[in-house]
Design a protein around this motif. Structure first.
Motif, PDB file in Angstrom:
ATOM      1  N   GLU A  40       0.845  -1.198   0.000  1.00 36.36           N
ATOM      2  CA  GLU A  40       0.000   0.000   0.000  1.00 36.36           C
ATOM      3  C   GLU A  40       0.874   1.240   0.000  1.00 36.36           C
ATOM      4  OE1 GLU A  40      -3.829   0.107   2.000  1.00 36.36           O
ATOM      5  OE2 GLU A  40      -3.216  -1.691   3.093  1.00 36.36           O
ATOM      6  N   PHE A  41       0.421   2.258  -0.709  1.00 31.78           N
ATOM      7  CA  PHE A  41       1.205   3.468  -0.889  1.00 31.78           C
ATOM      8  C   PHE A  41       1.153   4.374   0.335  1.00 31.78           C
ATOM      9  CE2 PHE A  41       1.637   7.739  -3.087  1.00 31.78           C
ATOM     10  CZ  PHE A  41       3.005   7.645  -3.197  1.00 31.78           C
ATOM     11  N   GLY A  42       0.072   4.338   1.102  1.00 34.95           N
ATOM     12  CA  GLY A  42      -0.074   5.220   2.254  1.00 34.95           C
ATOM     13  C   GLY A  42       0.603   4.679   3.498  1.00 34.95           C
ATOM     14  N   GLU A  43       0.760   5.565   4.484  1.00 39.68           N
ATOM     15  CA  GLU A  43       1.377   5.163   5.749  1.00 39.68           C
ATOM     16  C   GLU A  43       0.485   4.207   6.526  1.00 39.68           C
ATOM     17  OE1 GLU A  43       2.349   8.594   7.990  1.00 39.68           O
ATOM     18  OE2 GLU A  43       3.694   9.453   6.495  1.00 39.68           O
ATOM     19  N   ILE A  44      -0.820   4.348   6.383  1.00 45.70           N
ATOM     20  CA  ILE A  44      -1.782   3.518   7.107  1.00 45.70           C
ATOM     21  C   ILE A  44      -2.303   2.431   6.175  1.00 45.70           C
ATOM     22  CG2 ILE A  44      -4.013   3.504   8.282  1.00 45.70           C
ATOM     23  CD1 ILE A  44      -3.547   6.405   9.050  1.00 45.70           C
ATOM     24  N   SER A  45      -2.339   1.205   6.673  1.00 40.16           N
ATOM     25  CA  SER A  45      -2.860   0.100   5.875  1.00 40.16           C
ATOM     26  C   SER A  45      -4.372   0.057   5.976  1.00 40.16           C
ATOM     27  CB  SER A  45      -2.266  -1.234   6.350  1.00 40.16           C
ATOM     28  OG  SER A  45      -2.884  -2.315   5.690  1.00 40.16           O
TER      29      SER A  45
END
Length: 322
Positions: A40-45
């Motif tokens: 995933e590209f974001g910090e949060i999954s």
């Protein structure tokens, strides 16, 4: 561990339906014991929370792009998964929506995993409703299509027959060889995409489609200007106000997704937004021992975290920490 464990790479631009397809693969009764590497590209999954996997069968690579910044992490994750999951029959790798799969494919062409893994094929999902806009958003959309061994033109229920034929003709411009299946909600017979020996290493071409140049995806995010912003909200939010906030987001936000804690609602609310299309649904009750946090990820260009956080604070009555 058995030699030559088959691997399928799922790729496709933001919101094309990769995680929906992955969930279908895991939930169908096919008898396969499947391991997953999820990027995933974001910090949060967010996607990782939606995939029900036994412990040890899922490896998550967050806050980076699989084809460049976390490529070495992928190699380590694959070896760790193989080491701790001795009874696997199959491995599925889901890339982020901004990843160029050619760098991952190259690991198999170079025989990095020649004793353990066999690349069965690259399956690219294509969002029929956002097809032309995605090319304007990033050159990666074309690279994902050109890299495919199998194409899935998804969300065909959202386009008419004439538009579908235009898209199919354009897909052939980028990838004349890959079979293309038409799907709605990523519904496809798994026998058409798994263990089909679609990847042919002797025919693999590292050049980008229509360019004749070698792929250098480690720079594609900087060139495209794509970024992600993540937030967590500690207080339950008002769903109507939140939907209004989503609707008012700039067109430079290509993708929004998250898990929401909603006022007077005992269940988790999952939301997705691709372009201006929203989907929200109840998932399950909150576990007694898990914190009731709203987790939100936005992906796009020119995002301003402080302005977005202020907007969330106003409409939700909560403090956003990005």
């Amino acid at each position: 561990m058995k030699a030559q464990l088959p691997v399928t790479i799922l790729t496709g631009f933001l919101g094309s339906g990769k995680t929906t397809l992955l969930k279908r693969i895991l939930e169908e009764e096919h008898g396969l014991r499947i391991g997953v590497i999820l990027n995933e590209f974001g910090e949060i999954s967010i996607d990782g929370e939606l995939v029900n996997m036994p412990e040890g069968g899922l490896m998550q690579l967050n806050n980076g792009c699989l084809c460049c910044t976390v490529r070495e992490d992928f190699e380590r994750a694959a070896r760790q998964l193989l080491q701790h999951a001795q009874a696997l029959d199959y491995l599925v790798v889901e890339t982020s929506g901004v990843a160029d799969p050619r760098q991952v494919t190259e690991l198999f062409v170079q025989r990095v995993f020649h004793e353990e893994l066999r690349l069965d094929g690259v399956v690219t999902l294509v969002d029929g409703a956002e097809y032309w806009r995605n090319f304007q958003r990033s050159q990666t959309a074309a690279h994902q299509i050109g890299s495919a061994d199998i194409l899935l033109l998804n969300k065909v229920d959202l386009i008419d027959e004439a538009e579908r034929e235009r898209i199919l003709l354009d897909l052939r411009r980028y990838n004349p060889a890959a079979p293309c299946l038409l799907t709605t909600h990523a519904q496809v017979p798994l026998a058409r995409i798994l263990d089909v020996h679609a990847f042919r290493p002797e025919l693999w071409d590292p050049r980008l489609p229509d360019s004749g140049t070698e792929a250098h995806p480690s720079h594609h995010l900087e060139e495209d200007g794509i970024q992600s912003v993540s937030f967590q909200l500690q207080q339950p939010l008002d769903l109507g106000a939140f939907r209004d906030w989503l609707q008012d987001l700039s067109e430079t936000v290509f993708r929004a997704k998250g898990v929401l804690s909603v006022l007077d609602e005992p269940q988790r609310v999952i939301f997705h937004q691709v372009g201006q299309r929203q989907t929200l649904f109840l998932e399950r009750d909150w576990d007694p021992d898990e914190p009731r946090l709203s987790k939100i990820v936005l992906i796009g260009k020119g995002l301003e975290p402080e302005q977005l956080a202020a907007g969330l604070s106003r409409v939700c009555g909560a403090t956003a920490a990005g």
